[in-house]
Design a protein around this motif. Structure first.
Motif, PDB file in Angstrom:
ATOM      1  N   PHE A 173       0.842  -1.194   0.000  1.00 42.32           N
ATOM      2  CA  PHE A 173       0.000   0.000   0.000  1.00 42.32           C
ATOM      3  C   PHE A 173       0.875   1.242   0.000  1.00 42.32           C
ATOM      4  N   ILE A 174       0.504   2.222  -0.805  1.00 38.14           N
ATOM      5  CA  ILE A 174       1.105   3.550  -0.733  1.00 38.14           C
ATOM      6  C   ILE A 174      -0.014   4.520  -0.398  1.00 38.14           C
ATOM      7  N   VAL A 175       0.212   5.348   0.632  1.00 35.91           N
ATOM      8  CA  VAL A 175      -0.838   6.214   1.156  1.00 35.91           C
ATOM      9  C   VAL A 175      -0.433   7.674   0.984  1.00 35.91           C
ATOM     10  N   LEU A 176      -1.176   8.384   0.159  1.00 36.29           N
ATOM     11  CA  LEU A 176      -0.988   9.811  -0.047  1.00 36.29           C
ATOM     12  C   LEU A 176      -1.821  10.581   0.971  1.00 36.29           C
ATOM     13  N   ILE A 203       3.610  -0.841   3.970  1.00 37.41           N
ATOM     14  CA  ILE A 203       2.667   0.265   3.962  1.00 37.41           C
ATOM     15  C   ILE A 203       3.499   1.543   4.027  1.00 37.41           C
ATOM     16  N   VAL A 204       3.459   2.330   2.974  1.00 38.56           N
ATOM     17  CA  VAL A 204       4.321   3.503   2.854  1.00 38.56           C
ATOM     18  C   VAL A 204       3.467   4.761   2.832  1.00 38.56           C
ATOM     19  N   LEU A 205       3.758   5.681   3.736  1.00 38.91           N
ATOM     20  CA  LEU A 205       3.088   6.971   3.784  1.00 38.91           C
ATOM     21  C   LEU A 205       3.939   7.983   3.027  1.00 38.91           C
ATOM     22  N   VAL A 206       3.353   8.660   2.065  1.00 37.54           N
ATOM     23  CA  VAL A 206       4.079   9.657   1.281  1.00 37.54           C
ATOM     24  C   VAL A 206       3.641  11.046   1.724  1.00 37.54           C
ATOM     25  N   GLY A 207       4.602  11.825   2.225  1.00 34.32           N
ATOM     26  CA  GLY A 207       4.319  13.169   2.734  1.00 34.32           C
ATOM     27  C   GLY A 207       4.658  13.271   4.212  1.00 34.32           C
ATOM     28  N   ALA A 208       5.942  13.464   4.519  1.00 35.47           N
ATOM     29  CA  ALA A 208       6.389  13.459   5.915  1.00 35.47           C
ATOM     30  C   ALA A 208       5.732  14.563   6.726  1.00 35.47           C
ATOM     31  N   ALA A 209       5.594  15.750   6.148  1.00 35.84           N
ATOM     32  CA  ALA A 209       4.994  16.860   6.887  1.00 35.84           C
ATOM     33  C   ALA A 209       3.532  16.575   7.202  1.00 35.84           C
ATOM     34  N   TYR A 210       2.824  15.953   6.268  1.00 38.07           N
ATOM     35  CA  TYR A 210       1.405  15.667   6.469  1.00 38.07           C
ATOM     36  C   TYR A 210       1.207  14.585   7.531  1.00 38.07           C
ATOM     37  N   TRP A 211       1.976  13.516   7.464  1.00 35.44           N
ATOM     38  CA  TRP A 211       1.774  12.372   8.346  1.00 35.44           C
ATOM     39  C   TRP A 211       2.540  12.473   9.666  1.00 35.44           C
ATOM     40  N   GLY A 212       3.463  13.444   9.774  1.00 31.83           N
ATOM     41  CA  GLY A 212       4.319  13.512  10.951  1.00 31.83           C
ATOM     42  C   GLY A 212       3.566  13.649  12.256  1.00 31.83           C
ATOM     43  N   THR A 237       6.298   3.039   6.867  1.00 34.10           N
ATOM     44  CA  THR A 237       7.447   3.761   6.344  1.00 34.10           C
ATOM     45  C   THR A 237       6.973   5.122   5.851  1.00 34.10           C
ATOM     46  N   VAL A 238       7.745   6.167   6.130  1.00 30.98           N
ATOM     47  CA  VAL A 238       7.372   7.521   5.724  1.00 30.98           C
ATOM     48  C   VAL A 238       8.458   8.094   4.817  1.00 30.98           C
ATOM     49  N   THR A 239       8.035   8.731   3.734  1.00 28.22           N
ATOM     50  CA  THR A 239       8.982   9.341   2.807  1.00 28.22           C
ATOM     51  C   THR A 239       8.309  10.469   2.044  1.00 28.22           C
ATOM     52  N   ASP A 240       9.123  11.343   1.487  1.00 29.81           N
ATOM     53  CA  ASP A 240       8.619  12.373   0.581  1.00 29.81           C
ATOM     54  C   ASP A 240       8.922  12.035  -0.875  1.00 29.81           C
ATOM     55  N   ASP A 241       9.651  10.969  -1.100  1.00 29.47           N
ATOM     56  CA  ASP A 241      10.140  10.619  -2.436  1.00 29.47           C
ATOM     57  C   ASP A 241       9.314   9.469  -3.015  1.00 29.47           C
ATOM     58  N   PRO A 242       8.568   9.704  -4.099  1.00 28.02           N
ATOM     59  CA  PRO A 242       7.770   8.624  -4.703  1.00 28.02           C
ATOM     60  C   PRO A 242       8.607   7.417  -5.104  1.00 28.02           C
ATOM     61  N   HIS A 243       9.821   7.658  -5.575  1.00 26.76           N
ATOM     62  CA  HIS A 243      10.662   6.542  -6.012  1.00 26.76           C
ATOM     63  C   HIS A 243      11.177   5.732  -4.810  1.00 26.76           C
ATOM     64  N   GLU A 244      11.411   6.413  -3.694  1.00 25.63           N
ATOM     65  CA  GLU A 244      11.772   5.689  -2.479  1.00 25.63           C
ATOM     66  C   GLU A 244      10.600   4.849  -1.989  1.00 25.63           C
ATOM     67  N   ALA A 245       9.389   5.394  -2.106  1.00 20.31           N
ATOM     68  CA  ALA A 245       8.202   4.646  -1.710  1.00 20.31           C
ATOM     69  C   ALA A 245       8.059   3.378  -2.534  1.00 20.31           C
ATOM     70  N   VAL A 246       8.220   3.511  -3.852  1.00 23.45           N
ATOM     71  CA  VAL A 246       8.118   2.341  -4.729  1.00 23.45           C
ATOM     72  C   VAL A 246       9.263   1.379  -4.465  1.00 23.45           C
ATOM     73  N   GLY A 247      10.445   1.910  -4.196  1.00 23.99           N
ATOM     74  CA  GLY A 247      11.584   1.050  -3.879  1.00 23.99           C
ATOM     75  C   GLY A 247      11.339   0.197  -2.652  1.00 23.99           C
ATOM     76  N   ARG A 248      10.652   0.767  -1.663  1.00 26.84           N
ATOM     77  CA  ARG A 248      10.308  -0.004  -0.459  1.00 26.84           C
ATOM     78  C   ARG A 248       9.359  -1.143  -0.805  1.00 26.84           C
ATOM     79  N   ILE A 249       8.416  -0.884  -1.690  1.00 24.51           N
ATOM     80  CA  ILE A 249       7.488  -1.924  -2.138  1.00 24.51           C
ATOM     81  C   ILE A 249       8.256  -3.041  -2.846  1.00 24.51           C
ATOM     82  N   VAL A 250       9.127  -2.659  -3.758  1.00 23.12           N
ATOM     83  CA  VAL A 250       9.892  -3.639  -4.537  1.00 23.12           C
ATOM     84  C   VAL A 250      10.767  -4.486  -3.617  1.00 23.12           C
TER      85      VAL A 250
END
Length: 268
Positions: A173-176, A203-212, A237-250
């Motif tokens: 899951f990637i959560v915006l 489960i990756v949360l994208v947007g550190a400021a939003y989810w912090g 997992t929390v990140t601001d980088d879409p490619h890091e989020a996908v990398g975590r999934i992979v």
């Protein structure tokens, strides 16, 4: 002399409304006054449910059959959640597009709720990248239809049937950024992993400021009070980088594939 009060603007004519109930489209006077879920969960003094609920079970069964049939050959996929209220000119919309595009480039189909906003953004990124863009719509009184960037769509009446599809056919899951619906999907996913009701997936949360702020509360308040295990926060997992989020999934997907390959076989 008193100034007359101007009349209040009238509501939009019912004929302008468009409503989807499963695969059925309704307009004008055919638009119902309540949703299927609302009627299912309604409790009243009437005993009509003794006669109608068995038929509802058949309808619920048909939703599962339709969903399973539509998605059975989807292949590797990731469910992306986010707000329907995200505007096309918002940074979060561009973020959703990049998530969808990066997932397709990594070999995944993209599954969303099929609505507007962040869901549309992820579907758009996936479709523009040449991948499979899935939308799982839901009957709601204020949203109509699937966004135009869905190329495989299923409309559901019942939330629980739809949620099953989000989990069954995704390996992560990637959560915006999103609201109550997104939070519902996020915490259900975490609960299923934490209770081992599903095979563990990232489960990756994208947007550190939003989810912090939420993560700080979970750690400083909920975990400190002992109402959850602090170790369970590592499921997120929390990140601001879409490619890091996908990398975590992979990374997690490949690790899970290796683990399944060496696991002993057990009879059913």
């Amino acid at each position: 002399m008193d100034t007359p009060t101007p009349p209040e603007p009238s509501a939009a004519p019912r004929r302008d409304r468009e409503y989807h109930q499963g695969p059925v489209l309704m307009r004008g006077s055919k638009v119902p006054g309540s949703t299927t879920d609302q009627r299912l969960l309604d409790s009243s003094d009437s005993a009509d449910w003794l006669h109608t609920d068995p038929w509802r079970v058949m309808r619920i069964q048909s939703e599962f059959v339709t969903g399973f049939g539509a998605l059975a050959e989807l292949g590797p996929a990731v469910s992306v959640f986010g707000s329907a209220r995200t505007r096309p000119d918002a940074p979060e919309y561009a973020l959703g597009q990049e998530v969808g595009r990066a997932l397709v480039e990594a070999g995944y189909a993209v599954i969303t709720g099929g609505g507007p906003g962040a869901m549309e953004a992820a579907n758009r990124g996936a479709l523009e990248a040449g991948g499979t863009s899935v939308g799982l719509g839901i009957e709601l009184p204020f949203e109509a239809g699937l966004n135009p960037h869905v190329d495989l769509g299923v409309n559901f009446r019942y939330f629980f049937a739809r949620k099953t599809m989000f989990v069954k056919y995704a390996c992560g899951f990637i959560v915006l950024p999103g609201g109550f619906g997104t939070l519902d999907e996020l915490f259900e996913a975490v609960t299923l992993v934490q209770t081992q009701k599903v095979t563990s997936f990232p489960i990756v949360l994208v947007g550190a400021a939003y989810w912090g702020g939420l993560l700080d509360w979970l750690h400083d308040t909920a975990a400190a009070a002992g109402t959850l295990n602090a170790a369970d926060l590592s499921l997120l997992t929390v990140t601001d980088d879409p490619h890091e989020a996908v990398g975590r999934i992979v990374e997690a997907d490949h690790a899970g594939t290796r683990a399944r390959a060496v696991a002993p076989k057990h009879p059913e």
